[in-house]
Motif scaffolding. Structure first.
Motif, PDB file in Angstrom:
ATOM      1  N   ASN A   1       0.811  -1.223   0.000  1.00 15.58           N
ATOM      2  CA  ASN A   1       0.000   0.000   0.000  1.00 15.58           C
ATOM      3  C   ASN A   1       0.844   1.273   0.000  1.00 15.58           C
ATOM      4  O   ASN A   1       0.395   2.332   0.434  1.00 15.58           O
TER       5      ASN A   1
ATOM      6  N   HIS B   1      -1.791   4.210   0.430  1.00 14.59           N
ATOM      7  CA  HIS B   1      -2.051   4.037  -1.011  1.00 14.59           C
ATOM      8  C   HIS B   1      -1.812   5.373  -1.741  1.00 14.59           C
ATOM      9  O   HIS B   1      -2.516   5.685  -2.706  1.00 14.59           O
TER      10      HIS B   1
ATOM     11  N   ASN C   1      -0.696  -6.487  -4.090  1.00 12.17           N
ATOM     12  CA  ASN C   1      -0.289  -5.105  -4.343  1.00 12.17           C
ATOM     13  C   ASN C   1       1.226  -5.150  -4.547  1.00 12.17           C
ATOM     14  O   ASN C   1       1.988  -5.221  -3.582  1.00 12.17           O
TER      15      ASN C   1
ATOM     16  N   GLY D   1      -9.146  -4.420   0.979  1.00 14.05           N
ATOM     17  CA  GLY D   1      -8.412  -3.422   0.196  1.00 14.05           C
ATOM     18  C   GLY D   1      -8.135  -2.153   0.959  1.00 14.05           C
ATOM     19  O   GLY D   1      -7.172  -1.438   0.675  1.00 14.05           O
TER      20      GLY D   1
ATOM     21  N   ALA E   1      -7.525   4.680   0.920  1.00 11.69           N
ATOM     22  CA  ALA E   1      -6.409   5.553   0.558  1.00 11.69           C
ATOM     23  C   ALA E   1      -6.558   6.868   1.318  1.00 11.69           C
ATOM     24  O   ALA E   1      -7.659   7.232   1.744  1.00 11.69           O
TER      25      ALA E   1
ATOM     26  N   GLY F   1     -10.541  -5.004  -3.188  1.00 12.27           N
ATOM     27  CA  GLY F   1      -9.335  -4.299  -3.587  1.00 12.27           C
ATOM     28  C   GLY F   1      -9.412  -2.843  -3.189  1.00 12.27           C
ATOM     29  O   GLY F   1     -10.484  -2.322  -2.879  1.00 12.27           O
ATOM     30  N   GLY F   2      -8.275  -2.168  -3.213  1.00 12.67           N
ATOM     31  CA  GLY F   2      -8.214  -0.803  -2.710  1.00 12.67           C
ATOM     32  C   GLY F   2      -7.943   0.217  -3.787  1.00 12.67           C
ATOM     33  O   GLY F   2      -7.677  -0.114  -4.939  1.00 12.67           O
ATOM     34  N   PRO F   3      -7.990   1.515  -3.428  1.00 14.97           N
ATOM     35  CA  PRO F   3      -7.699   2.614  -4.357  1.00 14.97           C
ATOM     36  C   PRO F   3      -6.251   3.074  -4.246  1.00 14.97           C
ATOM     37  O   PRO F   3      -5.529   2.719  -3.320  1.00 14.97           O
ATOM     38  N   LEU F   4      -5.847   3.867  -5.221  1.00 15.83           N
ATOM     39  CA  LEU F   4      -4.562   4.553  -5.230  1.00 15.83           C
ATOM     40  C   LEU F   4      -4.853   6.024  -5.474  1.00 15.83           C
ATOM     41  O   LEU F   4      -5.604   6.364  -6.390  1.00 15.83           O
TER      42      LEU F   4
ATOM     43  N   ILE G   1      -8.597   2.913  -9.403  1.00 18.64           N
ATOM     44  CA  ILE G   1      -9.205   1.779  -8.708  1.00 18.64           C
ATOM     45  C   ILE G   1      -9.813   0.808  -9.713  1.00 18.64           C
ATOM     46  O   ILE G   1     -10.397   1.213 -10.723  1.00 18.64           O
TER      47      ILE G   1
ATOM     48  N   ALA H   1     -11.213  -3.214  -8.658  1.00 14.32           N
ATOM     49  CA  ALA H   1     -12.036  -3.732  -7.545  1.00 14.32           C
ATOM     50  C   ALA H   1     -13.424  -4.220  -7.943  1.00 14.32           C
ATOM     51  O   ALA H   1     -13.942  -5.164  -7.351  1.00 14.32           O
TER      52      ALA H   1
ATOM     53  N   SER I   1      -5.131  -4.071  -5.220  1.00 16.20           N
ATOM     54  CA  SER I   1      -4.874  -2.625  -5.130  1.00 16.20           C
ATOM     55  C   SER I   1      -3.756  -2.255  -6.093  1.00 16.20           C
ATOM     56  O   SER I   1      -2.730  -2.936  -6.138  1.00 16.20           O
TER      57      SER I   1
END
Length: 702
Positions: free
Chosen positions: A32, A39, A77, A441, A444, A624-627, A636, A638, A667
């Motif tokens: 991350n 993120h 990630n 995830g 961010a 999943g995650g964001p950036l 993103i 996801a 992510s």
């Protein structure tokens, strides 16, 4: 004049295309992004003015995807250091590739790694000694970063058996390091995933020497006699009887202060706790530990006596916010923020643990299964505003659900309408669903103090049934299958609707008995190992699955069997396969932690067939995650629709989207090589009844 015009044009293009030279922020060196788990990247070459021009730069086929049954996933990630990208393949092998071209440098070929889905690797270096730490199955490997070879001076010939030290009477063998570890100086700090039944191993947090693999410190997440918190468990000696309370979701680290922030999971069994009366410290906590020694500095319990599997799903975020201080003056505060499955955000002073916003101990229903003693209250943050709705009732049924009338009948008979309703032998509704709200995830965060949280709202219903009571499905079930398998795959063996737990009907057409026995011994993905049960029990399960017997007389080997089991994670869909609640079903929310208020919330993902019917995008289930970047962009994937999106971080407006070869349930990472910025996402699919894949896809400006 001509020369001046050309210079002006060049200057304009440099601004639009975000000309940028290499600097200290070109890498993505940790899970991350960094120890704050935010993120976040300060890279700005890709910006609002040029993001529409993003193209695929290269893709890498990592190998190992299950394209027949679509059961493999990639949640990795990837990290990028000095132009090399390190990640994990669809069949859980670590690899290193050239980050500018995708050309492979090395890849492991471990045959004993347990095949567990991994979220990435950890990097440590001291001069020329550069190491990759990689968890797979019960093993924690140390690899040479340049070659991928085992470092035989670490642990036992290059690996540590994570089960050693967390055993207890009656426990199984399931332990996995599925989330990247945390580095503090020369310490490798690890949490683990363990099973969620009454046979779970202990969930202790441990630190190992990065060079030797020697254990340096242990924090007992279930305290032993004489340690603070032991009094919150009854009967006594919980470490002999109870497992779990583990850090499976990862940790954050404030290296300047030497403070480790570790969320902890539920005590096992997840949904019935009569054998662990009390608040059960340090389960369901955010722990602040001295990273050098493992000593507890402060803690906050997010759920008391958890019987809903409401453990925090992701690492916390470390950021700085601005609040009104003495005399009304703006005051900068370093905080730790923890998002939850229930849709709450808890925010604390990073040093003292003092809540930044009020938290109210709120009463909830007390009617529970026989023997259960729920906590009378649960802590509810008054701010920030929840990022999901908090109840599901008849009025919240999707208005265009084709079987709306029958859904009304079901919900009128169910226990619903508020969080934290104890499970009984009557149908109970979880909203948001059992896995969020927020999911692994995580969120961010940017330097302005804004949190960007992907979440979902999918009602799940569940019931407790007595293990010693004959049910209407007894003719289709046997004792061993009911005890070990039915909670996930169902008493009827049909699995669940979205494929998270597959149907076991007609298993003989897909797997041989020998293959099933191997799976029972090793586990795979979400499925734990059942090597701890007797040969007779495993044979009984296999015979039942192949319709050779309905023997109900096989004795179990567990030391302690609780009287209830649950009926599975039943995500609630209408007759067309859509979530029964009113949309949105998946969201991305910008939360201003300076005020506790939302800046915006938008649907995340869509069903194209519903859009064609004139229904505005509903959002989808997501993992999943964001950036977020300094140029004001959120990247993103996801969502179930297998797309990669870029949004304006100020408004939530979609600026660009691109189809992926499989769902990006991971992510993204961003980095720069030779002055060129890239964004990469692992496209593993394999969840939500979508196809599995093995590709890492990387985007850049042409």
């Amino acid at each position: 004049m001509f020369k001046i015009s050309n210079l002006c044009l060049v200057a304009f293009l440099l601004i639009v295309w975000g000309f940028q030279t290499l600097d200290d922020h070109s890498d993505w060196p940790e899970y991350n992004g960094d120890g704050a788990r935010n993120h976040y990247s300060p890279l700005t070459q890709i910006n609002k003015a040029n993001v529409a021009h993003l193209k695929v730069a290269w893709s890498y086929a990592s190998g190992g995807a299950d394209t027949l049954q679509n059961r493999t996933q990639m949640q990795c990630n990837p990290i990028i250091i000095d132009g090399i990208l390190y990640g994990v393949s669809a069949n859980t092998q670590a690899f290193a590739i050239d980050a500018a071209t995708g050309k492979q440098r090395w890849k492991t070929d471990f045959t004993d790694n347990g095949g567990t889905t991994s979220r990435g690797v950890t990097y440590w270096a001291d001069g020329l000694d550069k190491r990759i730490f990689f968890g797979a199955g019960k093993w924690l490997y140390a690899l040479e970063a340049n070659t991928g070879k085992l470092i035989e001076s670490f642990g036992n010939n290059g690996k540590i058996d994570l089960k050693i030290g967390i055993e207890r009477p009656g426990a199984d063998n399931y332990v996995v390091s599925n989330t990247p570890n945390t580095i503090y100086k020369n310490l490798l700090i690890t949490g683990t995933r363990v099973s969620e039944s009454e046979t779970a191993l202990l969930g202790d947090i441990r630190a190992y020497d990065t060079r030797t693999g020697k254990l340096v410190w242990t924090f007992h997440t279930i305290p032993q006699k004489g340690e603070p918190g032991h009094e919150t468990w009854s009967p006594q000696n919980p470490r002999q009887r109870i497992g779990g309370a583990n850090n499976w979701m990862g940790m954050a680290i404030d290296r300047e202060r030497g403070i480790l922030y570790a969320p902890t999971g539920s005590a096992a069994h997840d949904f019935y706790g009569a054998n662990r009366k009390g608040n059960n410290l340090y389960a369901n906590c955010l722990l602040a530990l001295d990273a050098a020694t493992g000593k507890r500095l402060w803690h906050y319990q997010l759920v008391h006596h958890d019987i809903w599997d409401r453990d925090p799903p992701a690492p916390p975020n470390l950021l700085t916010i601005t609040r009104q201080g003495p005399g009304g003056r703006p005051q900068k505060i370093d905080v730790v923020a923890q998002v939850t499955k229930q849709g709450f955000t808890f925010v604390f002073d990073r040093v003292t643990g003092k809540p930044i916003f009020p938290i109210k101990e709120t009463p909830f229903p007390q009617e529970a299964a026989v023997g259960e003693q729920p906590s009378h209250t649960q802590p509810i943050p008054q701010l920030p505003v929840p990022f999901t709705r908090q109840s599901f009732t008849e009025k919240d049924i999707n208005p265009w659900a084709s079987n709306r009338d029958s859904l009304k009948v079901m919900i009128r008979k169910a226990r619903t309408g508020t969080p934290y309703i104890p499970l009984t032998e009557k149908m109970t509704v979880f909203f948001p669903g059992t896995d969020g709200g927020a999911q692994w995830g995580g969120a961010a965060a940017d330097p302005e103090g804004i949190l960007y949280v992907p979440a979902k709202e999918n009602p799940v219903h569940m019931t407790l049934i007595r293990r010693n009571k004959e049910t209407k499905n007894t003719k289709e079930s046997n004792n061993s299958y009911r005890l070990y398998c039915s909670a996930c795959h169902g008493l009827d063996r049909k699995g669940n609707h979205d494929g998270s737990y597959p149907s076991l009907l007609q298993l003989e057409k897909r797997l041989s008995k020998a293959q099933v026995n191997k799976l029972l011994m090793t586990g795979r993905g979400m499925m734990p190992s059942f090597s701890h049960i007797s040969v007779a029990e495993r044979n009984s399960i296999i015979a039942f699955l192949y319709n050779n017997t309905t023997d109900k007389q096989v004795a179990t080997t567990q030391k302690e069997v609780i009287p209830y089991q649950h009926t599975g994670y039943n995500r609630w869909y209408d007759s067309e396969g859509y979530t029964v609640s009113t949309p949105p079903w998946g969201t991305l929310t910008a939360i201003d932690l300076n005020t506790g208020k939302h800046r915006w919330q938008v649907p995340l993902g869509e069903y194209p067939e519903l859009t064609k019917r004139g229904i505005v995008p509903t959002g989808t289930d997501n993992y999943g995650g964001p950036l977020v970047t300094a140029s004001g962009l959120i990247f993103i994937a996801a969502s179930r629709d297998e797309k990669f999106r870029v949004l304006d971080k100020d408004t939530g407006k979609i600026l660009w989207e691109h189809p992926l070869p499989a769902g990006g349930y991971a992510s993204p990472s961003t980095y720069a090589v030779n002055g060129k910025q890239y964004v990469v996402i692992a496209c593993g699919g394999g969840k939500l009844k979508t196809k599995s894949g093995d590709k890492y896809v990387t985007f850049a400006l042409p």
